[in-house]
Design an enzyme around this catalytic site. Structure first.
Site, PDB file in Angstrom:
ATOM      1  N   CYS B 338       0.567  -1.212  -0.147  1.00 21.88           N
ATOM      2  CA  CYS B 338      -0.026   0.139   0.158  1.00 21.88           C
ATOM      3  C   CYS B 338       0.732   1.305   0.098  1.00 21.88           C
ATOM      4  CB  CYS B 338      -0.960   0.060   1.061  1.00 21.88           C
ATOM      5  SG  CYS B 338      -0.606  -0.875   2.772  1.00 21.88           S
ATOM      6  N   ARG B 367       7.656 -10.956   4.962  1.00 23.19           N
ATOM      7  CA  ARG B 367       7.349 -10.609   6.426  1.00 23.19           C
ATOM      8  C   ARG B 367       8.171 -11.825   7.251  1.00 23.19           C
ATOM      9  NH1 ARG B 367       1.233  -9.555   6.243  1.00 23.19           N
ATOM     10  NH2 ARG B 367       1.097  -7.876   4.640  1.00 23.19           N
ATOM     11  N   GLN B 385       0.853 -10.899  -2.936  1.00 29.00           N
ATOM     12  CA  GLN B 385      -0.524 -10.789  -2.710  1.00 29.00           C
ATOM     13  C   GLN B 385      -1.202 -10.485  -4.176  1.00 29.00           C
ATOM     14  OE1 GLN B 385       0.105  -7.523   0.178  1.00 29.00           O
ATOM     15  NE2 GLN B 385      -0.637  -8.786   1.887  1.00 29.00           N
ATOM     16  N   ASP B 387      -2.774  -8.089  -4.608  1.00 28.72           N
ATOM     17  CA  ASP B 387      -3.087  -6.845  -3.835  1.00 28.72           C
ATOM     18  C   ASP B 387      -4.152  -5.776  -4.664  1.00 28.72           C
ATOM     19  OD1 ASP B 387      -3.390  -5.511  -1.561  1.00 28.72           O
ATOM     20  OD2 ASP B 387      -1.176  -5.144  -1.404  1.00 28.72           O
ATOM     21  N   HIS B 389      -5.978  -1.671  -4.437  1.00 22.39           N
ATOM     22  CA  HIS B 389      -6.256  -0.579  -3.723  1.00 22.39           C
ATOM     23  C   HIS B 389      -7.186   0.236  -4.654  1.00 22.39           C
ATOM     24  CE1 HIS B 389      -2.786  -1.583  -1.647  1.00 22.39           C
ATOM     25  NE2 HIS B 389      -3.433  -1.594  -0.618  1.00 22.39           N
ATOM     26  N   LYS B 473     -14.267  -3.584   8.116  1.00 20.60           N
ATOM     27  CA  LYS B 473     -13.945  -4.370   7.127  1.00 20.60           C
ATOM     28  C   LYS B 473     -14.810  -5.682   7.062  1.00 20.60           C
ATOM     29  CE  LYS B 473     -10.725  -7.013  10.198  1.00 20.60           C
ATOM     30  NZ  LYS B 473      -9.650  -7.646  10.593  1.00 20.60           N
ATOM     31  N   HIS B 519      -8.363  -1.442   0.775  1.00 20.34           N
ATOM     32  CA  HIS B 519      -7.773  -2.323   0.596  1.00 20.34           C
ATOM     33  C   HIS B 519      -8.338  -3.548   0.321  1.00 20.34           C
ATOM     34  CE1 HIS B 519      -4.388  -0.234   3.043  1.00 20.34           C
ATOM     35  NE2 HIS B 519      -5.431   0.159   3.469  1.00 20.34           N
TER      36      HIS B 519
END
Lengths: 646, 646
Positions: B338, B367, B385, B387, B389, B473, B519
């Site tokens: 992000c 991570r 990911q 991912d 946005h 969320k 997200h």
């Protein structure tokens, strides 16, 4: 008398103490006018140095880098002389020749600055001094005398440099009123410097150390003829127009962010699409050619790079290792994909029957570069290689080389790089202990490269002694639309990595054998390749690569609904299309969208809306007539198919 | 009398000092038999504890995690009692209940070891002791007395733990001959523990510290009925067969290498193909839905994560920063995409007219996880990911949520995850200062989520207080083929990041406005998702995902040439196919290739070679008849199209 041997092997006797320039004069007055430097017994030197014993001699004109180097180095001294005349007491750092021109780092002194506005004055002074034609006079001098000279002059930069030199190796070059600490070589005089352009200014820390004083770096370029300078300035103008950094910004292809970090490109949607188009294209080609695609992480334990030897070789100049909060592990950002690929090779057993194993990855690697060396997409800290490794048996080397050359030629043809050359780098036969691997393997590999190049009708230069220590290689250079050369594809044989990672396959004899590894890349790096593509095409990408294929231009608001219909039809045919529904005159819309380098402009108005058509304009070529929208979609797909055909 | 309030709000009076078990008995004898623990005034506690004042009460049976937890915790004590009987002088570390069962870390004493062979004996002893039905007796004790007790027993692990406790908070639980330092809660007695299985042994450092003694960890599970244990063991067997680590190895999908590092998956060719099939599928879907794909580097300057707040929050538990050899820069391996996406958003200006901006990337993040926590592809240190946005205006929030839910449902359908649930996490209304963003925005966002879920007919659980501090969320959980739940998709509103990165757009009022950021991920991580897919399908992937679609099985060597012809036809139709030309009986070839989970087996012999056909067998389904090779290719493409249709 002494015996001089020329590059073609011819020998001739001359009187002892003759200079290279005098030899050139004896050969022809024309040559004497054109020659700029000489290589005597392998060492580049002034034309005016006397030759005292038998020697080999090569004379350098403008076409040789050595010739240009002496020319620009002398121009740098000339600039220094001009600066000293204009700014008495100015102090000098270093003033070398560079790839295109020269610079000098100077300290104008407390309270004085040199700006862009001063460059013309300095240039004029240089021309005035050059016209007087001062000779460059070389002097050998002791360290003590050199120190005294520059201490007296008050130039602390030069005295710092002298302090680090050994006694007896110090030379000065004097031309006109300017005397400089310098190794040379130089032109005989300033006379050949006819055309001069000072091109810019920059700040530069003394000795590249940000804790020391910032000096003023003045860049320039010079030529023996005004016409050459004029051509060069036109070339610079053209190169500037094609600068991928400018086009990348204009077309919103990529960006950099100080928060993310220097040299780490962020691909904006259109650039990411362009990059992905290249990746998808190459992936399709690779699969048809039997490559297996793999995916590996971007870090590896330090032990991986100790095994590969990269840590020992490059560790100190790399991004530093990454520690873990616990467990004392150390990871490196991956500088190359090959160690990971060796681990993948080792994850399963291999039989002689399944070789060659062609393993490919679009693998992102990280290499530290100093911030000053970074440049757009051509010099970055993170780049994605179109990397592949062929693991093969010794008897497959020739076929593998042919297959890779064939692939490189195919890709060059598709991308319209029709002017390219190739260099074969072989061992230095006089220095065999430098290389790892058996003589027999080296001979086989070198023979395979030469034969494969011949089989594919490549024009090659063969250079002995340029091979890597681990194997011979073949490199491709392409020439772009304005004549610049870029190194792209490379194919390298490697006998080292298979040893280090203990790679094996089961032979037909049921014994373990060592495969040969070939490293190869075609684009090299996606980032650099996109830069080259942009600079080569000035941003006018081939249709298949363009992130947006067409833009719809309604001649007025009334046709916006029809524009949406056309857009849907094209979207369903997977043709990325935009609408320019701004309230502007159609002429302006056409001009604006030409600047966006979108290949097709589709003008629509009353007639088109009635007929279910679009009026097609090709970028840079104008009107192509009216087409049914479906036909246009088919036409686009056919054109793309043709582009990728060959 | 005291007043007891039940979960449904009903209230009833009981005599002071009544236990939860007695209350259960009053409600029904059956309930009293099934109840395992109770939550009194929000605290989970023993059924046998007296209640001394008005209280809320929830009784826990097996279906509640609290009930199972007490059951397994008591089983752990029971195991300890058995161990003490069998190994006098054995010392005890800790013995908790876990998600599925319990363990105890023990030190059998110098020269004694416990092996797999001993587990049956321990299990038998546990059953024998349980049958006696000892009550669990709770005792509160002073620190000094506790120290004396365990010092006398010679258990240095317990004394170390007691030493760290505050005086007055120490409780013991005794059952039969075993007395343990323990917070509880426990069952009233060992009697309900009817079915026991000790499942394994492992080494475990005392307090997780590799510098301290390695204890023996004994794992077990227990149930109130033998049938439940039998079912569980069948489930374990089934889960073992589906273990993605085993199937990943068998099918050569991925591997790990100690040299590359723990938790860093290397995708072998077939796994990389499977992963890429998922990426290509989702990319196609995203493009049709107006997402823009971007690409960003895997590192970012520390300042990026200081801006985003990740450094402050997660810095200490992350991979340590990467220094550069010069220039004093510090980079982090990117833990999320992000911040990079915010920088891309900020690279160009945005008008209210071009929002929503849906930005997607298959972004690999890193991570740090402790090595003991790593598990195949489900818990790794590097993962990619899917991912995205969404940057949108406040008035677009509902539509964006609907569009994302719609996308999630589409993907679940294509992948046959038909049993799923969704959880909406909202603010804790009693604790509003915990959250950033205005009340008005929160209300809007929470309303949008609830409405969007209703519009898409989602069955949801709404949990107050589970929202992130930056926004509410929606999370999706899918149930796999053997009933396990996996958390997949997540959609999160974020008011924080747009502030921190000062994201803006030009509104219709020509003023700057703050966009909202959503997200969202569907697969979550490619690595984990591939693991879930493998465990759900036991490796029998849908045709479109399978890295290899078909294998050609010639019934003898005579038909190898024809096999190659068939292969070429299928390759030209982009159908990845293999030949099994081993010199084996056709029956064995079929059996072997069924194990490789290749969807189609194409048997060829005399008849097929003559007719230009293949005899098609579908994996697990047997003979599907003879087909022209071209027809088979068309059939495969049609089946894939159908799989992706919906």
């Amino acid at each position: 008398m002494i015996k001089i041997t020329f590059p073609d092997g011819a020998q001739k006797e001359f009187k002892e103490g003759i200079t290279s320039l005098e030899i050139a004069e004896q050969i022809s007055p024309r040559l004497a006018q054109e020659v700029l430097a000489a290589t005597v017994n392998g060492e580049v030197t002034d034309l005016s140095r006397p030759i005292l014993a038998d020697a080999t001699l090569k004379l350098h004109k403008w076409d040789d880098a050595e010739g240009r180097h002496a020319f620009w180095h002398s121009s740098s001294h000339l600039m220094a002389e001009a600066l000293e005349a204009l700014y008495p007491g100015i102090k000098f750092g270093i003033g070398p020749a560079i790839e295109n021109g020269f610079y000098y780092d100077v300290d104008p002194g407390e309270g004085r600055t040199i700006t862009e506005n001063d460059l013309q004055t300095i240039e004029n002074k240089m021309k005035e001094l050059a016209a007087v034609s001062h000779p460059f006079v070389r002097e050998e001098i002791g360290k003590k005398a050199a120190m005294e000279l520059f201490t007296a002059k008050g130039d602390e930069y030069k005295t710092e440099l002298i302090n680090e030199l050994e006694d007896g190796t110090i030379t000065l070059y004097k031309s006109g009123n300017f005397n400089d600490l310098c190794r040379g070589p130089h032109l005989p005089s300033t006379e050949p410097i006819k055309a001069i352009k000072l091109t810019g200014l920059a700040g530069a820390y003394w000795r590249g150390d940000e804790k020391r004083k910032m000096l003023t770096r003045i860049y320039g370029i010079s030529f023996p003829k005004q016409k050459m300078l004029d051509d060069h300035l036109v070339f610079l103008e053209e190169a500037k127009k094609r600068d991928h950094r400018r086009i990348g910004k204009e077309l919103e292809l990529f960006t950099f962010s100080p928060k993310v970090g220097m040299g780490l490109p962020l691909w904006l949607p259109k650039g990411a699409e362009l990059r992905q188009n290249l990746i998808n294209f190459l992936t399709g080609v690779l699969k048809k050619r039997g490559y297996k695609i793999v995916a590996t992480p971007h870090i590896g334990d330090v032990s991986l790079y100790k095994t590969s030897g990269h840590y020992e070789k490059y560790g100190a100049d790399s991004f530093k290792p990454i520690a873990t909060p616990q467990e004392g592990e150390q990871f490196m950002l991956k500088p190359m994909n090959c160690p990971h690929h060796c681990e993948i090779y080792n994850a399963t057993p291999h039989s002689y029957r399944e070789l060659p194993y062609r393993m490919a990855e679009f693998g992102t690697v990280y290499r530290y570069e100093q911030s000053g060396e970074l440049h757009g997409l051509t010099r970055v800290r993170s780049f994605t290689q179109d990397d592949a490794h062929h693991f093969c048996r010794p008897d497959q080397l020739l076929d593998e080389f042919i297959s890779i050359i064939d692939l490189v030629l195919y890709v060059f043809r598709v991308l319209n790089f029709n002017d390219f050359s190739a260099q074969i780098s072989l061992r230095d036969p006089g220095n065999r202990e430098k290389y790892i691997g058996s003589d027999e393997n080296w001979e086989k590999a070198e023979k395979a490269i030469v034969e494969a190049a011949a089989a594919k009708n490549l024009t090659t230069t063969v250079v002995k002694g340029e091979a890597a220590f681990y194997g011979p290689k073949l490199d491709f250079m392409v020439k772009d639309a304005i004549g610049r050369k870029w190194q792209l594809g490379t194919i390298q044989v490697d006998y080292n990595m298979p040893e280090r990672f203990d790679l094996t396959y089961n032979g037909s004899d049921n014994q373990k054998h060592r495969p040969i590894m070939i490293h190869r890349a075609i684009f090299g790096s996606m980032e650099r390749f996109v830069a080259v593509l942009i600079e080569n095409t000035a941003g006018k990408l081939p249709l298949w690569l363009a992130p947006e294929k067409a833009v719809i231009l309604p001649i007025s608001d009334k046709f916006n609904d029809y524009a949406t219909k056309v857009l849907e039809i094209l979207k369903n045919s997977d043709i990325c299309t935009l609408i320019d529904d701004r309230n502007e005159k159609i002429g302006k819309k056409i001009r604006d969208n030409e600047l966006r380098r979108i290949p097709y402009l589709l003008v629509i108005g009353e007639k088109e809306a009635e007929n279910g058509t679009v009026a097609v304009r090709k970028q840079g070529e104008g009107d192509k007539g009216e087409m049914k929208t479906d036909d246009f979609a088919a036409f686009i797909h056919a054109e793309i198919e043709k582009e990728l055909e060959y």
